[in-house]
Motif scaffolding. Structure first.
Motif, PDB file in Angstrom:
ATOM      1  N   ALA A 257       1.153  -1.241  -0.049  1.00 30.06           N
ATOM      2  CA  ALA A 257      -0.600   0.192   0.178  1.00 30.06           C
ATOM      3  C   ALA A 257       0.878   1.250   0.018  1.00 30.06           C
ATOM      4  N   GLY A 258       1.786   1.369   0.710  1.00 34.65           N
ATOM      5  CA  GLY A 258       2.468   2.598   1.016  1.00 34.65           C
ATOM      6  C   GLY A 258       3.215   3.475  -0.217  1.00 34.65           C
ATOM      7  N   LEU A 259       3.849   1.070  -1.000  1.00 34.29           N
ATOM      8  CA  LEU A 259       4.521   1.532  -2.834  1.00 34.29           C
ATOM      9  C   LEU A 259       3.929   2.299  -3.319  1.00 34.29           C
ATOM     10  N   VAL A 260       2.977   1.283  -3.230  1.00 32.93           N
ATOM     11  CA  VAL A 260       2.095   2.115  -4.635  1.00 32.93           C
ATOM     12  C   VAL A 260       1.592   3.412  -4.191  1.00 32.93           C
ATOM     13  N   LEU A 261       0.903   3.938  -2.875  1.00 31.55           N
ATOM     14  CA  LEU A 261       0.681   5.771  -2.945  1.00 31.55           C
ATOM     15  C   LEU A 261       1.648   6.439  -3.246  1.00 31.55           C
ATOM     16  N   ALA A 262       3.083   6.296  -2.842  1.00 38.55           N
ATOM     17  CA  ALA A 262       4.548   7.011  -3.604  1.00 38.55           C
ATOM     18  C   ALA A 262       4.403   7.163  -4.710  1.00 38.55           C
ATOM     19  N   LEU A 263       4.258   6.345  -5.676  1.00 34.01           N
ATOM     20  CA  LEU A 263       3.944   6.217  -6.637  1.00 34.01           C
ATOM     21  C   LEU A 263       3.096   6.861  -7.506  1.00 34.01           C
ATOM     22  N   GLU A 264       1.984   7.083  -6.706  1.00 42.47           N
ATOM     23  CA  GLU A 264       0.866   7.061  -7.131  1.00 42.47           C
ATOM     24  C   GLU A 264       1.116   8.742  -7.057  1.00 42.47           C
ATOM     25  N   LEU A 265       1.284   8.967  -5.610  1.00 51.16           N
ATOM     26  CA  LEU A 265       1.713  10.514  -5.335  1.00 51.16           C
ATOM     27  C   LEU A 265       2.156  11.540  -5.857  1.00 51.16           C
ATOM     28  N   HIS A 266       3.944  11.091  -6.278  1.00 52.03           N
ATOM     29  CA  HIS A 266       4.996  10.740  -7.377  1.00 52.03           C
ATOM     30  C   HIS A 266       4.046  11.546  -8.568  1.00 52.03           C
ATOM     31  N   ASP A 267       3.609  10.267  -8.988  1.00 56.05           N
ATOM     32  CA  ASP A 267       2.951  10.656 -10.637  1.00 56.05           C
ATOM     33  C   ASP A 267       2.109  12.036 -10.647  1.00 56.05           C
ATOM     34  N   ALA A 268       1.078  12.338  -9.719  1.00 56.63           N
ATOM     35  CA  ALA A 268       0.835  13.097  -9.707  1.00 56.63           C
ATOM     36  C   ALA A 268       1.041  14.750  -8.993  1.00 56.63           C
ATOM     37  N   GLY A 269       2.386  14.788  -8.581  1.00 56.05           N
ATOM     38  CA  GLY A 269       3.122  15.523  -8.901  1.00 56.05           C
ATOM     39  C   GLY A 269       2.778  16.184  -7.082  1.00 56.05           C
ATOM     40  N   ILE A 270       3.176  15.325  -6.669  1.00 50.63           N
ATOM     41  CA  ILE A 270       2.350  15.617  -4.924  1.00 50.63           C
ATOM     42  C   ILE A 270       4.014  15.182  -4.305  1.00 50.63           C
ATOM     43  N   GLY A 271       4.622  15.700  -3.480  1.00 51.27           N
ATOM     44  CA  GLY A 271       5.948  14.882  -2.795  1.00 51.27           C
ATOM     45  C   GLY A 271       5.454  14.507  -1.598  1.00 51.27           C
ATOM     46  N   CYS A 272       6.085  13.675  -0.982  1.00 50.96           N
ATOM     47  CA  CYS A 272       6.279  12.014  -0.230  1.00 50.96           C
ATOM     48  C   CYS A 272       7.277  11.388   0.218  1.00 50.96           C
ATOM     49  N   ARG A 273       7.163  11.193   1.568  1.00 50.76           N
ATOM     50  CA  ARG A 273       8.269  10.000   1.441  1.00 50.76           C
ATOM     51  C   ARG A 273       7.973   8.864   2.783  1.00 50.76           C
ATOM     52  N   VAL A 274       8.350   7.566   2.433  1.00 51.29           N
ATOM     53  CA  VAL A 274       8.284   6.856   3.236  1.00 51.29           C
ATOM     54  C   VAL A 274       8.318   6.283   4.320  1.00 51.29           C
TER      55      VAL A 274
ATOM     56  N   LEU B 128       8.277  -2.681  -6.712  1.00 48.42           N
ATOM     57  CA  LEU B 128       7.640  -1.308  -6.483  1.00 48.42           C
ATOM     58  C   LEU B 128       8.691  -0.184  -5.652  1.00 48.42           C
ATOM     59  N   LEU B 129       9.407  -0.950  -5.141  1.00 48.26           N
ATOM     60  CA  LEU B 129      10.752  -0.535  -4.120  1.00 48.26           C
ATOM     61  C   LEU B 129      11.457   0.088  -5.163  1.00 48.26           C
ATOM     62  N   ALA B 130      11.836  -0.398  -6.313  1.00 49.15           N
ATOM     63  CA  ALA B 130      12.677   0.281  -6.872  1.00 49.15           C
ATOM     64  C   ALA B 130      12.171   1.132  -8.296  1.00 49.15           C
ATOM     65  N   ALA B 131      11.040   1.004  -8.327  1.00 47.40           N
ATOM     66  CA  ALA B 131      10.469   1.994  -9.142  1.00 47.40           C
ATOM     67  C   ALA B 131      10.344   3.846  -7.893  1.00 47.40           C
ATOM     68  N   VAL B 132      10.162   3.350  -6.826  1.00 44.99           N
ATOM     69  CA  VAL B 132       9.747   4.184  -5.363  1.00 44.99           C
ATOM     70  C   VAL B 132      11.293   5.424  -6.087  1.00 44.99           C
ATOM     71  N   ARG B 133      12.048   4.196  -5.718  1.00 41.26           N
ATOM     72  CA  ARG B 133      13.911   4.617  -5.784  1.00 41.26           C
ATOM     73  C   ARG B 133      13.770   5.797  -6.837  1.00 41.26           C
ATOM     74  N   GLU B 134      13.688   4.473  -8.140  1.00 38.71           N
ATOM     75  CA  GLU B 134      14.101   5.676  -9.111  1.00 38.71           C
ATOM     76  C   GLU B 134      13.394   6.459  -9.327  1.00 38.71           C
ATOM     77  N   ARG B 135      12.472   6.958  -9.473  1.00 41.82           N
ATOM     78  CA  ARG B 135      11.231   7.787 -10.017  1.00 41.82           C
ATOM     79  C   ARG B 135      11.396   8.806  -8.600  1.00 41.82           C
ATOM     80  N   ILE B 136      11.446   8.740  -8.090  1.00 38.57           N
ATOM     81  CA  ILE B 136      11.443   9.549  -6.411  1.00 38.57           C
ATOM     82  C   ILE B 136      12.800  10.410  -5.955  1.00 38.57           C
ATOM     83  N   GLY B 137      13.595   9.239  -5.752  1.00 42.87           N
ATOM     84  CA  GLY B 137      15.143   9.137  -5.219  1.00 42.87           C
ATOM     85  C   GLY B 137      14.700   7.969  -4.197  1.00 42.87           C
TER      86      GLY B 137
END
Ligand SMILES: Cc1cc2nc3c(=O)[nH]c(=O)nc-3n(C[C@H](O)[C@H](O)[C@H](O)COP(=O)(O)OP(=O)(O)OC[C@H]3O[C@@H](n4cnc5c(N)ncnc54)[C@H](O)[C@@H]3O)c2cc1C
Length: 423
Positions: free
Chosen positions: A25-42, A122-131
């Motif tokens: 849940a947390g990782l998909v939410l991070a990808l969704e928010l990032h995709d919408a231009g909303i800042g987030c951290r897990v 999911l984790l790899a995508a979060v790190r690659e896209r958000i940092g």
């Protein structure tokens, strides 16, 4: 000396959306928010995200979300594209078979996948896209306080030592079945409800069976029910096969996803299940891991959101894992929360709208998993035959009736072909 938490009022907002828990849940939410231009951290409690769990199924309503997020290729590589769902009685006689995902005409596939592989994708995508610093490990949320400008989130480290608090505009509890934030919002909630069914799960390397991408449900819970499906294709042509045993029994222990199970506690009823498509006891004996888990859920809550804090995934709606919907409903929550947060400037209004959309829908799935999950198909045949072999399944139940049972659950869980076409 442990670091002292500063006075919350002196803290500036460090995170736009702070997500507690780096599960599905947390990782998909991070990808969704990032995709919408909303800042987030897990912020995740464990210091190391190892490949935990066994198999998980993702149905087309949730894979649609994951494909939109650009994860289709990674999922197809890590998991198995499920071809069909097949139901047998305990004598190995075929009751019903229906195609799944793409093979049933859906636009998106059903995947059967190791939970650890899904989390890794999911984790790899979060790190690659958000940092690289988008997921902060070793931070267990201990609670949160809010005021009209934001939320102050308290943490402890792996040894229980307090860590500095973090200030955020919005806080989302994706902290799973033992959610600290759920307990904080609902301190008087009763204890989890045991369904009367205990579950053992394992993963075995073996030859592909049936179509090589079949999800099998066989037997019934009074003696022993089996669910089995492949979750990874291996280079030598073998597969990792996930299997689950469900037995109706008062014996159960507390919920713990990592609790070890023991073969002798459940193999008895399966000793003569030598089918031409699968040798069940041999598969169980060759398992790399055996885990035990009680089928427990909690009554749907009347609210998830208080001001700037809300719940999502298992923290919001723990359900018995009988309809392949635990991960899927969490993914649908993440999509909904993204839509409301990006469409509404006031976070309190956005969280309320998210809850209004998702709480009733997931509440229905929690209740349907108790009373009429898809395996009701085999219960029906078990009852009508008195648990004896049949001459012809047509004499017991018509295929249209079986299809209608399957369709009813799809409608409640939101993945009927019609519902997905309309959306
Ligand atoms: C170790 C483990 C193994 C699992 N195995 C299976 C399985 O084999 N099959 C299956 O169907 N489902 C399994 N699940 C559950 C499945 O992942 C969920 O039902 C579903 O995917 C919804 O995901 P979720 O993110 O809401 O919860 P989860 O996937 O449970 O994730 C919750 C996350 O929050 C973290 N967390 C918990 N408390 C805190 C806190 N206070 N502060 C910070 N972080 C916190 C946890 O460490 C975890 O990473 C497992 C869950 C876990 C945690």
């Amino acid at each position: 000396m442990p670091p002292r938490s500063p006075d919350p009022a002196s803290l500036s907002v460090e995170e736009d959306v702070l997500i507690v828990g780096a599960g599905i849940a947390g990782l998909v939410l991070a990808l969704e928010l990032h995709d919408a231009g909303i800042g987030c951290r897990v912020y995740e409690a464990v210091p190391d995200l190892g490949a935990l769990g066994v198999g998980i199924n993702l149905l087309p309503h949730s894979t649609r979300v994951l494909h939109r997020l650009g994860l289709g290729d990674a999922l197809a590589e890590a998991g198995v594209v499920t071809r069909e769902s097949v139901f047998f009685n305990r004598f190995g006689q075929l009751i019903y078979r229906e195609p799944s995902g793409l093979y049933a005409g859906y636009e998106h596939p059903q995947y059967s996948i190791h939970r650890g592989d899904l989390q890794a994708v999911l984790l790899a995508a979060v790190r690659e896209r958000i940092g690289e610093d988008a997921v902060v490990l070793g931070h267990r949320c201990a609670g949160a306080e809010q005021d009209e400008n934001g939320v102050t989130v308290r943490f402890t480290g792996p040894g229980g030592d307090p860590l500095p608090s973090v200030r955020a505009r919005v806080l989302v509890g994706c902290d799973g079945i033992h959610s600290v934030l759920r307990k904080q919002l609902h301190p008087d909630e009763g204890t989890p409800r045991y369904s009367g069914i205990n579950m053992w799960r394992g993963v075995t390397k073996g030859r592909p069976f049936l179509s090589g991408a079949s999800m099998v449900r066989a037997g019934w819970i009074d003696r022993g029910k089996l669910v089995a499906y492949p979750i990874r294709n291996l280079p030598d042509g073998d597969q990792l096969i996930n299997w689950v045993v469900e037995i109706q029994t008062p014996r159960h222990l507390q919920r713990d996803w990592n609790r070890r199970g023991h073969l002798e506690d459940f193999i008895g009823p399966f000793e003569d299940w030598h089918f031409d498509w699968l040798d069940v006891p041999a598969m169980m004996r060759a398992s790399e891991t055996i885990l035990e888990y009680p089928m427990v859920d909690q009554d749907p809550l009347d609210h998830w959101s208080v001001g700037r804090i809300t719940l999502l995934g298992d923290a919001a709606h723990p359900m018995v894992p009988r309809g392949s919907n635990g991960a899927g409903q969490a993914i649908l929550d993440a999509q909904a929360l993204r839509n409301h947060l990006s469409g509404t400037p006031d976070p309190v209004t956005a969280l309320r709208a998210y809850e209004a959309e998702r709480l009733p829908a997931t509440g229905q799935v929690v209740l349907a998993n108790r009373s009429m999950p898809p395996d009701v198909i085999i219960r029906e045949v078990w009852q009508r035959t008195g648990d004896r072999p049949f001459e012809s399944i047509d004499d017991v139940i018509k295929v249209e009736e079986l299809a209608a049972i399957s369709q009813r659950y799809k409608e409640i869980a939101g993945y009927s072909a019609e519902a997905l076409r309309d959306r």
